[in-house]
Design an enzyme around this catalytic site. Structure first.
Site, PDB file in Angstrom:
ATOM      1  N   SER A 140       0.845  -1.183   0.000  1.00  0.00           N
ATOM      2  CA  SER A 140       0.000   0.000   0.000  1.00  0.00           C
ATOM      3  C   SER A 140       0.886   1.241   0.000  1.00  0.00           C
ATOM      4  CB  SER A 140      -0.949  -0.047   1.206  1.00  0.00           C
ATOM      5  OG  SER A 140      -1.874   1.011   1.173  1.00  0.00           O
ATOM      6  N   TYR A 154      -6.150   7.095  -7.437  1.00  0.00           N
ATOM      7  CA  TYR A 154      -5.134   6.253  -6.801  1.00  0.00           C
ATOM      8  C   TYR A 154      -5.400   6.124  -5.307  1.00  0.00           C
ATOM      9  CZ  TYR A 154      -0.525   4.773  -5.120  1.00  0.00           C
ATOM     10  OH  TYR A 154       0.496   4.107  -4.499  1.00  0.00           O
ATOM     11  N   LYS A 158      -6.307   2.550  -3.129  1.00  0.00           N
ATOM     12  CA  LYS A 158      -5.514   2.075  -1.997  1.00  0.00           C
ATOM     13  C   LYS A 158      -6.298   2.104  -0.688  1.00  0.00           C
ATOM     14  CE  LYS A 158      -1.652   1.008  -4.087  1.00  0.00           C
ATOM     15  NZ  LYS A 158      -1.175  -0.390  -4.125  1.00  0.00           N
TER      16      LYS A 158
END
Length: 303
Positions: A140, A154, A158
């Site tokens: 991560s 993005y 995550k």
């Protein structure tokens, strides 16, 4: 140097063709373990295989294909007789304000960063359970704690990765399977280089991009090839991950990178402040232990 106090373990690492995945695989092999690495291009593991012909195996795989993932994980488990550690490293960044992001771009990004890790984890659990336990590592980022303009897609992928992984940790603890969410800071990979995908820019966001990146231009201009890298060597991330997994009491999350702790502290402080000054809400200050995962959590922030 290979450890002599235990038998070699088998790692499955996705995205071994370069960058962090290559570093994770190389570090595992260097300590005497075996690695099955997934790549998108044939021969991407050639150097590792030449250096470790009996313990490095290459698999072609697009982690976005759930059916192919199931077959590949089965192949990986059969290669060395089981799986011990699974590292979901395959992924990519993305730059674009929400108004600039196309539907297919968004779906493709989540297929890679989120669903790819989900399919690999799902396929790996039966093999790890059959082996009596093991480790699943989700690569991560500190960007999974906070958010940054133009990196929202993005960040979202995550954040979602961490959400399902935390639930998965509680689901599979009964089988002796442990989860690690590795929140990385900046490392010298091609993540922000030529491999970075960009949305088609809108002029309305030129000023924002200029304030953030020093230019409204996307893709970004090529970096000066003579400039010294400002981010850390990926090998340091691999060393930190191995040290984390070597700790029998390792926690669910680990910050990796010299800049990671500062970014995490700023992000959590911003999260706290986003609630405003609510006199009826106080962040928990006590330490409690999750019965499901065995992980301890502490917080000492208050509004």
């Amino acid at each position: 140097m290979a450890e002599t106090s235990r038998p070699p373990r088998t790692w499955l690492v996705t995205g071994v063709g370069r960058g962090l995945g290559r570093a994770f695989a190389g570090a595992a092999l260097a300590q005497g373990d075996r690695v099955v690495g997934t790549v998108r291009s044939p021969g991407a593991m050639k150097e590792l295989q030449e250096a470790h012909p009996d313990s490095a195996h290459e698999l072609l795989l697009d982690v976005r294909d759930a059916t192919a993932v199931t077959a590949a994980v089965e192949d990986a488990a059969q290669t060395f007789g089981g799986l011990d550690i699974v590292v979901n490293n395959a992924g990519a960044g993305f730059v674009g304000a929400l108004e600039e992001v196309g539907e297919q771009q968004a779906r493709d990004h989540f297929d890679l960063n989120l669903f790819g890790a989900m399919w690999v984890s799902r396929a790996a659990v039966p093999h790890l359970r059959a082996n009596g336990g093991g480790e699943i590592v989700q690569i991560s980022t500190v960007g999974a704690i906070g958010a940054m303009p133009t990196f929202g897609l993005y960040n979202a992928s995550k954040w979602a990765l961490e959400g399902f992984s935390e639930a998965l940790a509680a689901e599979v603890a009964q089988f002796g399977i442990r989860l690690t969410i590795a929140q990385l800071g900046g490392f010298a990979t091609d993540w922000a280089g030529k491999s970075m995908p960009f949305a088609a820019p809108k002029t309305e966001y030129d000023e924002l991009r200029s304030s953030m990146f020093g230019t409204p231009e996307v893709p970004w201009p090529d970096a000066d090839p003579d400039a010294s890298p400002t981010d850390a060597d990926p090998s340091l991330a691999a060393e930190a991950l191995i040290a984390h997994l070597s700790d029998p009491d390792h926690p669910l999350r680990v910050l990796i990178g010299d800049d990671a702790r500062e970014h995490a502290a700023l992000a959590y402080a911003a999260r706290r402040d986003s609630y405003g000054k609510d006199g009826e809400f106080t962040w928990p200050a006590s330490t409690f232990r999750s019965e499901a995962t065995g992980h301890s959590t502490a917080a000492g922030l208050s509004t």
